[in-house]
Design a protein around this motif. Structure first.
Motif, mmCIF file in Angstrom:
data_model
loop_
_atom_site.group_PDB
_atom_site.id
_atom_site.type_symbol
_atom_site.label_atom_id
_atom_site.label_comp_id
_atom_site.label_asym_id
_atom_site.label_seq_id
_atom_site.Cartn_x
_atom_site.Cartn_y
_atom_site.Cartn_z
ATOM 1 N N ILE A 104 1.779 -1.851 -48.773
ATOM 2 C CA ILE A 104 3.092 -2.502 -48.425
ATOM 3 C C ILE A 104 4.318 -1.914 -49.401
ATOM 4 O O ILE A 104 5.387 -1.674 -48.798
ATOM 5 C CB ILE A 104 2.903 -3.937 -48.703
ATOM 6 N N ALA A 105 3.923 -1.590 -50.657
ATOM 7 C CA ALA A 105 5.166 -0.902 -51.514
ATOM 8 C C ALA A 105 5.496 0.276 -50.845
ATOM 9 O O ALA A 105 6.791 0.743 -50.746
ATOM 10 C CB ALA A 105 4.365 -1.091 -52.828
ATOM 11 N N ASP A 106 4.500 1.159 -50.185
ATOM 12 C CA ASP A 106 4.725 2.582 -49.680
ATOM 13 C C ASP A 106 5.575 2.286 -48.472
ATOM 14 O O ASP A 106 6.619 3.052 -48.480
ATOM 15 C CB ASP A 106 3.504 3.304 -49.563
ATOM 16 N N ILE A 107 5.346 1.496 -47.475
ATOM 17 C CA ILE A 107 6.110 1.299 -46.656
ATOM 18 C C ILE A 107 7.517 0.648 -46.902
ATOM 19 O O ILE A 107 8.635 1.089 -46.232
ATOM 20 C CB ILE A 107 5.403 -0.006 -45.524
ATOM 21 N N TYR A 108 7.555 -0.111 -47.773
ATOM 22 C CA TYR A 108 8.953 -0.842 -48.271
ATOM 23 C C TYR A 108 9.726 0.583 -48.610
ATOM 24 O O TYR A 108 10.881 0.624 -48.388
ATOM 25 C CB TYR A 108 8.676 -1.721 -49.430
ATOM 26 N N ASN A 109 9.094 1.310 -49.478
ATOM 27 C CA ASN A 109 9.966 2.524 -50.211
ATOM 28 C C ASN A 109 10.479 3.300 -49.139
ATOM 29 O O ASN A 109 11.444 3.816 -49.161
ATOM 30 C CB ASN A 109 8.899 2.945 -51.054
ATOM 31 N N GLU A 110 9.578 3.669 -48.129
ATOM 32 C CA GLU A 110 9.923 4.453 -46.954
ATOM 33 C C GLU A 110 11.146 4.031 -46.255
ATOM 34 O O GLU A 110 12.114 4.926 -45.886
ATOM 35 C CB GLU A 110 8.889 4.683 -45.919
ATOM 36 N N ILE A 111 11.100 2.662 -46.256
ATOM 37 C CA ILE A 111 12.249 2.098 -45.476
ATOM 38 C C ILE A 111 13.520 2.125 -46.208
ATOM 39 O O ILE A 111 14.712 2.410 -45.526
ATOM 40 C CB ILE A 111 11.851 0.471 -45.199
ATOM 41 N N GLU A 112 13.329 1.815 -47.430
ATOM 42 C CA GLU A 112 14.691 1.863 -48.262
ATOM 43 C C GLU A 112 15.112 3.438 -48.396
ATOM 44 O O GLU A 112 16.352 3.553 -48.518
ATOM 45 C CB GLU A 112 13.991 1.657 -49.763
ATOM 46 N N ARG A 113 14.194 4.352 -48.306
ATOM 47 C CA ARG A 113 14.719 6.064 -48.267
ATOM 48 C C ARG A 113 15.479 6.171 -47.104
ATOM 49 O O ARG A 113 16.409 6.782 -46.995
ATOM 50 C CB ARG A 113 13.488 6.718 -48.583
ATOM 51 N N SER A 114 14.991 5.615 -46.033
ATOM 52 C CA SER A 114 15.521 6.189 -44.698
ATOM 53 C C SER A 114 16.922 5.214 -44.518
ATOM 54 O O SER A 114 17.767 5.769 -43.693
ATOM 55 C CB SER A 114 14.671 5.594 -43.466
ATOM 56 N N ASN A 115 17.052 4.209 -45.182
ATOM 57 C CA ASN A 115 18.293 3.628 -45.172
ATOM 58 C C ASN A 115 19.543 4.331 -45.987
ATOM 59 O O ASN A 115 20.308 4.463 -46.324
ATOM 60 C CB ASN A 115 18.242 1.923 -45.183
#
Length: 115
Positions: A104-115
């Motif tokens: 979950i943390a990895d997915i959240y970090n990916e979303i944050e990086r793409s924004n």
């Protein structure tokens, strides 16, 4: 070979929609003639239906619909609003495994990086 080219196209082509007015008038004329032939007049036919209506609900319903018109059709439409499975503050993070929390943390970090 799939055979789709032999399916004949649209089966309702030329027959969809409302019947032409002249067909409706022709059928109406045939119906009135049949009533007059069998009962003598339209009035006598309705009187016969009224007699039958004393013991038959379908006859009564037909007679009332002709006399007063069909009642307005109503439809109850229930819409369901989607509710989240978990309220944000109440998500049971403590029940997740360490691997799931890391994912979950990895997915959240990916979303944050793409924004």
């Amino acid at each position: 070979m799939d055979g789709r080219k032999n399916n004949g196209g649209h089966s309702t082509k030329g027959y969809a929609g409302r019947k032409p007015k002249e067909d409706e008038n022709r059928i109406r004329g045939l119906s009135i003639n049949a009533l007059e032939t069998i009962y003598g007049s339209e009035e006598a036919a309705f009187e016969h239906i009224a007699e039958q209506a004393k013991d038959s609900f379908p006859h009564l319903k037909l007679l009332i619909e002709y006399a007063y018109g069909k009642p307005k059709e109503t439809k109850n439409i229930n819409t369901q609003v989607e509710q989240p499975l978990f309220v944000e503050d109440e998500f049971p993070y403590d029940k997740l495994s360490t691997e799931a929390l890391k994912e979950i943390a990895d997915i959240y970090n990916e979303i944050e990086r793409s924004n």
